[in-house]
Design an enzyme around this catalytic site. Sequence first.
Site, PDB file in Angstrom:
ATOM      1  N   GLU A  48       0.916  -1.302  -0.082  1.00 28.81           N
ATOM      2  CA  GLU A  48       0.045  -0.151  -0.176  1.00 28.81           C
ATOM      3  C   GLU A  48       0.785   0.973  -0.166  1.00 28.81           C
ATOM      4  O   GLU A  48       1.676   1.197   0.833  1.00 28.81           O
ATOM      5  CB  GLU A  48      -0.769   0.067   1.278  1.00 28.81           C
ATOM      6  CG  GLU A  48      -1.923   1.013   1.139  1.00 28.81           C
ATOM      7  CD  GLU A  48      -2.625   1.123   2.456  1.00 28.81           C
ATOM      8  OE1 GLU A  48      -2.707   0.121   3.253  1.00 28.81           O
ATOM      9  OE2 GLU A  48      -3.608   1.932   2.778  1.00 28.81           O
ATOM     10  N   ARG A 274       4.776 -12.834   9.849  1.00 28.79           N
ATOM     11  CA  ARG A 274       5.463 -11.572   9.531  1.00 28.79           C
ATOM     12  C   ARG A 274       6.704 -11.619  10.150  1.00 28.79           C
ATOM     13  O   ARG A 274       6.922 -12.224  11.161  1.00 28.79           O
ATOM     14  CB  ARG A 274       4.669 -10.449   9.714  1.00 28.79           C
ATOM     15  CG  ARG A 274       4.223 -10.282  11.269  1.00 28.79           C
ATOM     16  CD  ARG A 274       3.109  -9.134  11.333  1.00 28.79           C
ATOM     17  NE  ARG A 274       3.261  -7.955  11.115  1.00 28.79           N
ATOM     18  CZ  ARG A 274       3.063  -7.040  10.217  1.00 28.79           C
ATOM     19  NH1 ARG A 274       2.063  -7.559   9.586  1.00 28.79           N
ATOM     20  NH2 ARG A 274       3.474  -5.886  10.043  1.00 28.79           N
ATOM     21  N   LYS A 284       4.274   0.936   9.558  1.00 27.23           N
ATOM     22  CA  LYS A 284       4.496   1.935   8.682  1.00 27.23           C
ATOM     23  C   LYS A 284       3.771   3.370   9.660  1.00 27.23           C
ATOM     24  O   LYS A 284       4.298   4.458   9.483  1.00 27.23           O
ATOM     25  CB  LYS A 284       3.742   2.055   7.353  1.00 27.23           C
ATOM     26  CG  LYS A 284       4.832   1.486   6.653  1.00 27.23           C
ATOM     27  CD  LYS A 284       4.004   1.146   5.080  1.00 27.23           C
ATOM     28  CE  LYS A 284       2.978   0.024   4.955  1.00 27.23           C
ATOM     29  NZ  LYS A 284       2.528  -0.167   3.426  1.00 27.23           N
TER      30      LYS A 284
HETATM   31  P1  ATP Z   1       2.557  -2.262   8.040  1.00 24.39           P
HETATM   32  O1  ATP Z   1       1.881  -3.149   8.968  1.00 24.39           O
HETATM   33  O2  ATP Z   1       4.149  -1.992   8.257  1.00 24.39           O
HETATM   34  O3  ATP Z   1       1.970  -0.964   8.115  1.00 24.39           O
HETATM   35  P2  ATP Z   1       1.430  -3.384   6.015  1.00 24.39           P
HETATM   36  O4  ATP Z   1       1.277  -4.994   5.934  1.00 24.39           O
HETATM   37  O5  ATP Z   1       0.379  -2.428   6.178  1.00 24.39           O
HETATM   38  O6  ATP Z   1       2.598  -2.908   6.702  1.00 24.39           O
HETATM   39  P3  ATP Z   1       1.425  -3.293   3.242  1.00 24.39           P
HETATM   40  O7  ATP Z   1       1.805  -2.228   2.322  1.00 24.39           O
HETATM   41  O8  ATP Z   1       0.159  -3.742   3.076  1.00 24.39           O
HETATM   42  O9  ATP Z   1       2.062  -2.973   4.623  1.00 24.39           O
HETATM   43  O10 ATP Z   1       2.300  -4.677   3.023  1.00 24.39           O
HETATM   44  C1  ATP Z   1       2.878  -5.108   1.662  1.00 24.39           C
HETATM   45  C2  ATP Z   1       2.958  -6.605   1.801  1.00 24.39           C
HETATM   46  O11 ATP Z   1       4.229  -6.771   2.700  1.00 24.39           O
HETATM   47  C3  ATP Z   1       2.109  -7.390   2.259  1.00 24.39           C
HETATM   48  O12 ATP Z   1       1.801  -8.723   1.538  1.00 24.39           O
HETATM   49  C4  ATP Z   1       2.305  -7.697   3.895  1.00 24.39           C
HETATM   50  O13 ATP Z   1       1.792  -8.920   4.179  1.00 24.39           O
HETATM   51  C5  ATP Z   1       3.829  -7.497   3.812  1.00 24.39           C
HETATM   52  N1  ATP Z   1       4.351  -7.444   5.047  1.00 24.39           N
HETATM   53  C6  ATP Z   1       4.131  -6.231   5.718  1.00 24.39           C
HETATM   54  N2  ATP Z   1       4.893  -6.385   6.759  1.00 24.39           N
HETATM   55  C7  ATP Z   1       5.499  -7.363   6.729  1.00 24.39           C
HETATM   56  C8  ATP Z   1       6.436  -7.975   7.680  1.00 24.39           C
HETATM   57  N3  ATP Z   1       6.652  -7.440   8.946  1.00 24.39           N
HETATM   58  N4  ATP Z   1       6.907  -9.210   7.526  1.00 24.39           N
HETATM   59  C9  ATP Z   1       6.631  -9.783   6.326  1.00 24.39           C
HETATM   60  N5  ATP Z   1       5.650  -9.152   5.489  1.00 24.39           N
HETATM   61  C10 ATP Z   1       5.277  -8.127   5.806  1.00 24.39           C
HETATM   62 MG    MG Z   2      -1.698  -3.309   4.917  1.00 25.36          MG
END
Ligand code: ATP
Ligand code: MG
Length: 575
Positions: A48, A274, A284
Amino acid sequence: MNDSTPPPAAPSPGADAPPERRDFIREIVAADIAAGRIRAPVTRFPPEPNGYLHIGHAKSICLNFGVAREFGGRCHLRFDDTNPVKEEQEYLDAIQADVRWLGFDWGEHLYHASDYFEQLYAWALNLIEGGLAYVDDQTADEIRETRGTLTAPGTHSPHRDRSIEENLDLFARMRAGEFSDGARVLRAKIDMTSPNINLRDPVLYRIVHADHPRTGDAWCIYPTYDFAHGQSDAIEGVTHSICTLEFEGHRPLYDWLVEHLSVPSAPHQYEFARLNLTYTVLSKRVLLRLVTEGHVRGWDDPRMPTISGLRRRGFPAEGIRDFAAMIGVARTDSVIEVGQLEFAVRAVLNRTAPRRFGVLDPLRVVIDNYPEGQVEEVEVVNNPEDPAAGSRRVPFSRELWIERDDFAEDPPPKFFRLAPGREVRLRAAYFVTCTDVVKDGAGRVVELRCTYDPATRGGDAPDGRRPKATLHWVSAAHAVPAEVRLYDHLFSRPDPGADGDLYADLNPASETVVDGLVEPSLADALPGETVQFERLGYFCADPDTRPGAPVFNRTLTLRDTWAKVQSKSGQPKDG
Ligand code: ATP
Ligand code: MG
């Protein structure tokens, strides 16, 4: 970053020679190929664009792009840009730069959920026409309150049984901009008594009157993550939609939508754990706050766990990929020691970083028997781990800088470095013996007087005597002033926020700036250039570097610091 715990396993040799890896995702893909269900996998990395990527995303990137590469498939980069309020072009650009820098390539497969807004809207109409979706006038709070709990079923919205005609009319008017933000939503009509809360008439569309970085003002209704994600996968022919475990409960909804819409393919979602790291926060939302509140220099601050921060700090992409390979992929959440990441990075830097001389806390040395005005160049090997790295010439003269803590007036046991009357080796130059200590009025040591042995040029004595310590040094007349930024963990405890207030756990000593002196070859260091300051650690020239005025970030210390030796009173590092 001194207290790293080296993991048992050595890191992989890098992305060019991926080791034979097996994890449950790769098992599934291999089985799908073997059974003829697919010819090759299609995966996607779906960020995102509401912030910069962090090391957790790097794990997901290495997995998605890695699986595609290993099994002869392809991986898409797809922006999940369904929430215009938080999304910005800056993030779209930074994310692409970071994925490329990590060493991965999506080829022509760059997509955006917003590319599919028209198709998604058509599918929403199909659901309404099939009696499978309705417009709800309840507020977000009312919807939450009537959703029920894990133990109690939800209750029906008073608008749940609207006619198809009324729903079509209201949904069209939502799109046309007739209603204000939050006034209405489109919900799937599934089952308010489902044990899975995600199936209790989930919201599919929200009204948001906000310009979108890509579609501008074309839309004022936006699909939710749940409505966009699986359908985007289906449009792109994604076979394995790999996401983190928190989406496990969304999978029945993902499948329900794929089943009830005439989508062009039937993707499947798989969840993995994760990444969590000690001393680190991977969210984020939190990282954005650190930036906006000025706790750090920006998204790419060298203390940030963002990919751009790690890069600025001097972590090589190869080290990050090796780390991802080392920790593997599992289905159980765990916390990884940040020391494992540092271990993988040191392994790469030890191989690749040229050695240089830099002094961070300078103490003047005058060699009384060295001819005044004489300068000679000594030959210094660039990297003992890599003969191909060659050698360089470093000027040596009568007045030098050495590291203040390489001298002790009253040396404790096991301190083998310089002390009154003691002889040490100046690396690649000569043996010197301390003959006198000069102090200022406050009793602080300001200068050491030494003598040198001309027969030891190059660092070896003809009579075979061997000092117990070898020190780094910089010729005073040739030294280049450098700003050196020393970094420690951004948070002072391994589990930031465990006591409630995350921001109270910020480490006030996470950055220390010192005025160092470096050898002349570093005067025009280029931003991103990584070196090892001998005996001190790995350092990377910062983007703030200017010709003649280098700025270095300490990437990592070397593993065995004197502090550690002292605390454990184990083997000395000298010698
Ligand atoms: P955050 O929780 O940091 O805001 P998010 O999951 O909202 O991260 P996205 O941009 O939606 O961020 O994530 C893109 C991809 O990265 C998704 O498939 C998500 O599952 C993966 N991802 C995000 N954080 C992690 C993590 N800590 N470990 C592994 N994969 C991750
Ligand atoms: Mg997300």
